[in-house]
Design a protein around this motif. Structure first.
Motif, PDB file in Angstrom:
ATOM      1  N   MET A   1     -26.064 -51.333  13.809  1.00  0.00           N
ATOM      2  CA  MET A   1     -26.639 -51.479  15.130  1.00  0.00           C
ATOM      3  C   MET A   1     -25.602 -51.010  16.148  1.00  0.00           C
ATOM      4  N   SER A   2     -26.045 -50.221  17.119  1.00  0.00           N
ATOM      5  CA  SER A   2     -25.126 -49.719  18.133  1.00  0.00           C
ATOM      6  C   SER A   2     -24.684 -50.851  19.060  1.00  0.00           C
ATOM      7  N   GLU A   3     -23.579 -50.612  19.738  1.00  0.00           N
ATOM      8  CA  GLU A   3     -23.056 -51.609  20.683  1.00  0.00           C
ATOM      9  C   GLU A   3     -24.064 -51.890  21.794  1.00  0.00           C
ATOM     10  N   ARG A   4     -24.743 -50.861  22.255  1.00  0.00           N
ATOM     11  CA  ARG A   4     -25.741 -51.015  23.318  1.00  0.00           C
ATOM     12  C   ARG A   4     -26.897 -51.909  22.856  1.00  0.00           C
ATOM     13  N   ARG A   5     -27.375 -51.672  21.642  1.00  0.00           N
ATOM     14  CA  ARG A   5     -28.476 -52.489  21.107  1.00  0.00           C
ATOM     15  C   ARG A   5     -28.026 -53.924  20.861  1.00  0.00           C
ATOM     16  N   ARG A   6     -26.797 -54.081  20.420  1.00  0.00           N
ATOM     17  CA  ARG A   6     -26.259 -55.418  20.177  1.00  0.00           C
ATOM     18  C   ARG A   6     -26.176 -56.191  21.498  1.00  0.00           C
ATOM     19  N   ALA A   8     -27.929 -55.652  24.191  1.00  0.00           N
ATOM     20  CA  ALA A   8     -29.299 -55.928  24.634  1.00  0.00           C
ATOM     21  C   ALA A   8     -29.881 -57.121  23.883  1.00  0.00           C
ATOM     22  N   ALA A   9     -29.634 -57.183  22.583  1.00  0.00           N
ATOM     23  CA  ALA A   9     -30.131 -58.299  21.774  1.00  0.00           C
ATOM     24  C   ALA A   9     -29.486 -59.613  22.205  1.00  0.00           C
ATOM     25  N   GLU A  10     -28.213 -59.565  22.559  1.00  0.00           N
ATOM     26  CA  GLU A  10     -27.527 -60.768  23.033  1.00  0.00           C
ATOM     27  C   GLU A  10     -28.116 -61.245  24.360  1.00  0.00           C
ATOM     28  N   ARG A  11     -28.397 -60.307  25.279  1.00  0.00           N
ATOM     29  CA  ARG A  11     -29.001 -60.680  26.563  1.00  0.00           C
ATOM     30  C   ARG A  11     -30.376 -61.301  26.348  1.00  0.00           C
ATOM     31  N   LEU A  12     -31.155 -60.722  25.454  1.00  0.00           N
ATOM     32  CA  LEU A  12     -32.480 -61.261  25.177  1.00  0.00           C
ATOM     33  C   LEU A  12     -32.371 -62.657  24.567  1.00  0.00           C
ATOM     34  N   GLY A  13     -31.453 -62.833  23.640  1.00  0.00           N
ATOM     35  CA  GLY A  13     -31.249 -64.153  23.038  1.00  0.00           C
ATOM     36  C   GLY A  13     -30.821 -65.176  24.080  1.00  0.00           C
ATOM     37  N   GLU A  14     -29.931 -64.768  24.986  1.00  0.00           N
ATOM     38  CA  GLU A  14     -29.498 -65.671  26.056  1.00  0.00           C
ATOM     39  C   GLU A  14     -30.676 -66.037  26.957  1.00  0.00           C
ATOM     40  N   ALA A  15     -31.509 -65.056  27.283  1.00  0.00           N
ATOM     41  CA  ALA A  15     -32.681 -65.318  28.121  1.00  0.00           C
ATOM     42  C   ALA A  15     -33.626 -66.301  27.435  1.00  0.00           C
ATOM     43  N   PRO A  40     -41.574 -59.770  29.325  1.00  0.00           N
ATOM     44  CA  PRO A  40     -41.428 -58.711  28.327  1.00  0.00           C
ATOM     45  C   PRO A  40     -41.177 -57.327  28.920  1.00  0.00           C
ATOM     46  N   VAL A  41     -41.714 -57.043  30.100  1.00  0.00           N
ATOM     47  CA  VAL A  41     -41.537 -55.725  30.709  1.00  0.00           C
ATOM     48  C   VAL A  41     -40.069 -55.473  31.047  1.00  0.00           C
ATOM     49  N   SER A  42     -39.343 -56.526  31.423  1.00  0.00           N
ATOM     50  CA  SER A  42     -37.937 -56.360  31.777  1.00  0.00           C
ATOM     51  C   SER A  42     -37.055 -56.112  30.552  1.00  0.00           C
ATOM     52  N   CYS A  43     -37.633 -56.201  29.370  1.00  0.00           N
ATOM     53  CA  CYS A  43     -36.854 -56.056  28.136  1.00  0.00           C
ATOM     54  C   CYS A  43     -37.077 -54.724  27.428  1.00  0.00           C
ATOM     55  N   VAL A  44     -37.878 -53.849  27.990  1.00  0.00           N
ATOM     56  CA  VAL A  44     -38.206 -52.614  27.283  1.00  0.00           C
ATOM     57  C   VAL A  44     -37.416 -51.398  27.751  1.00  0.00           C
ATOM     58  N   MET A  45     -36.569 -51.563  28.734  1.00  0.00           N
ATOM     59  CA  MET A  45     -35.756 -50.451  29.214  1.00  0.00           C
ATOM     60  C   MET A  45     -34.655 -50.133  28.212  1.00  0.00           C
ATOM     61  N   ALA A  46     -34.013 -48.993  28.413  1.00  0.00           N
ATOM     62  CA  ALA A  46     -32.908 -48.613  27.535  1.00  0.00           C
ATOM     63  C   ALA A  46     -31.766 -49.620  27.637  1.00  0.00           C
ATOM     64  N   ASP A  47     -31.542 -50.161  28.832  1.00  0.00           N
ATOM     65  CA  ASP A  47     -30.508 -51.164  29.056  1.00  0.00           C
ATOM     66  C   ASP A  47     -31.188 -52.395  29.672  1.00  0.00           C
ATOM     67  N   PRO A  48     -31.856 -53.203  28.857  1.00  0.00           N
ATOM     68  CA  PRO A  48     -32.672 -54.296  29.388  1.00  0.00           C
ATOM     69  C   PRO A  48     -31.866 -55.354  30.130  1.00  0.00           C
ATOM     70  N   GLN A  49     -32.445 -55.827  31.200  1.00  0.00           N
ATOM     71  CA  GLN A  49     -31.905 -56.934  31.983  1.00  0.00           C
ATOM     72  C   GLN A  49     -33.013 -57.979  32.059  1.00  0.00           C
TER      73      GLN A  49
END
Length: 74
Positions: A1-6, A8-15, A40-49
């Motif tokens: 898994m790339s650093e960017r995806r990791r 993003a996954a951490e931000r989603l888990g925190e949310a 869910p819409v805020s999580c589909v970008m390349a760099d989700p916030q």
């Protein structure tokens, strides 16, 4: 898994964790927000916030939320 995806996954888990804590905390005070969730819409970008959607509630729930918030004022 790339650093960017990791990251993003951490931000989603925190949310998701924050949603759970907010839900539990509000329920302890007698407030249940039925639409509380991660947007869910805020999580589909390349760099989700992830955004937390507090959602919709009926008037009784809104009134109860106001009561709780007013009780927290110094």
């Amino acid at each position: 898994m790339s650093e960017r995806r990791r990251a993003a996954a951490e931000r989603l888990g925190e949310a998701e964790d924050i949603v759970r804590v907010v839900d539990e905390s509000l329920r302890e005070l007698g407030v249940a927000l039925p639409s509380l969730r991660v947007d869910p819409v805020s999580c589909v970008m390349a760099d989700p916030q992830p955004l937390i959607e507090l959602g919709r509630c009926n008037l009784a729930t809104a009134r109860r939320l106001v009561e709780v918030l007013e009780g927290c004022r110094p």
